[in-house]
Design an enzyme around this catalytic site. Structure first.
Site, PDB file in Angstrom:
ATOM      1  N   SER A   1       6.994  76.253  25.357  1.00 25.90           N
ATOM      2  CA  SER A   1       7.429  74.862  25.443  1.00 25.90           C
ATOM      3  C   SER A   1       6.217  73.957  25.360  1.00 25.90           C
ATOM      4  O   SER A   1       5.110  74.352  25.750  1.00 25.90           O
ATOM      5  CB  SER A   1       8.142  74.613  26.778  1.00 25.90           C
ATOM      6  OG  SER A   1       8.358  73.230  26.989  1.00 25.90           O
TER       7      SER A   1
ATOM      8  N   TYR B   1       7.959  75.842  35.637  1.00 26.36           N
ATOM      9  CA  TYR B   1       8.299  76.009  34.220  1.00 26.36           C
ATOM     10  C   TYR B   1       7.040  76.022  33.353  1.00 26.36           C
ATOM     11  O   TYR B   1       6.854  76.903  32.518  1.00 26.36           O
ATOM     12  CB  TYR B   1       9.228  74.869  33.804  1.00 26.36           C
ATOM     13  CG  TYR B   1       9.746  74.961  32.389  1.00 26.36           C
ATOM     14  CD1 TYR B   1      10.694  75.909  32.041  1.00 26.36           C
ATOM     15  CD2 TYR B   1       9.305  74.076  31.411  1.00 26.36           C
ATOM     16  CE1 TYR B   1      11.193  75.983  30.748  1.00 26.36           C
ATOM     17  CE2 TYR B   1       9.801  74.133  30.115  1.00 26.36           C
ATOM     18  CZ  TYR B   1      10.736  75.090  29.791  1.00 26.36           C
ATOM     19  OH  TYR B   1      11.229  75.163  28.512  1.00 26.36           O
TER      20      TYR B   1
END
Length: 193
Positions: free
Chosen positions: A81, A93
């Site tokens: 990401s 994350y």
């Protein structure tokens, strides 16, 4: 079907899948975000992010590796990401998606001589159902996100799929250890009118 956050469930599913022969292309495409500021990020959330976002990729790649080596061919693509570069409220994350990039580079070095490539794709804002539910099209905050993208639009799932397809292709054997950001130019820097 399996619970990729559970090593036993994952291993059992991989064993079943490999009964039909080697699998030489792997896309590690899972992710849970657990958005929180550092002070509010719980250890349970952090551990859950590691279990799903990072450990599952390790387990899948390790299970498929013998078949790839035997075939003299393999393609591993892990979905990272843009958040791996840093993003507010994304401690767990961002850490796991950056970890995927580190594993990707390591696997590229270890397995290149075996005909196996390892790469990552780092999407920016993509107009998925999850995104559009959380970010209504007519909301000012949604328009602000679009305005921050140099190409002036949201990415689509097809944009990401095209990048993954390229990295899975037999002709991509000289591309390994890379992270391809599919972000409309957001990783280049700030966009200003």
């Amino acid at each position: 079907h399996c619970d990729l956050s559970d090593p036993e469930s994952t291993t059992a599913a991989l064993t079943r899948a490999l009964e039909q022969g080697p699998i030489t292309r792997l896309v590690n495409n899972v992710g849970a975000v657990f958005p929180n500021l550092l002070e509010d990020q719980t250890l349970a959330e952090f551990d859950a992010a590691i279990a799903l976002n990072l450990r599952s990729a390790f387990l899948c790649a390790r299970a498929l590796l013998p078949g790839m080596r035997a075939a003299g061919f393999g393609r591993i693509v892990s979905m990272s990401s843009r958040a791996a570069l840093g993003k507010e409220r994304r401690t767990a994350y961002a850490a796991t998606k950056a970890g995927l990039q580190g594993m990707t580079r390591t696997w590229a070095l270890e397995e290149g001589a075996n005909g196996i490539t390892a790469n990552a794709v780092g999407p920016g804002p993509i107009a998925t159902e999850l995104f559009t539910t959380a970010n209504p099209a007519d909301a000012p905050a949604t328009q602000a996100i679009i305005d921050s993208v140099p190409v002036q639009r949201m990415g689509t799932p097809e944009d990401v799929a095209h990048a993954v397809s390229y990295l899975l292709d037999e002709r991509s054997g000289f591309v390994t250890g890379q992270t391809l950001y599919v972000c409309g130019g957001m990783t280049v820097g700030a966009h200003h009118d």
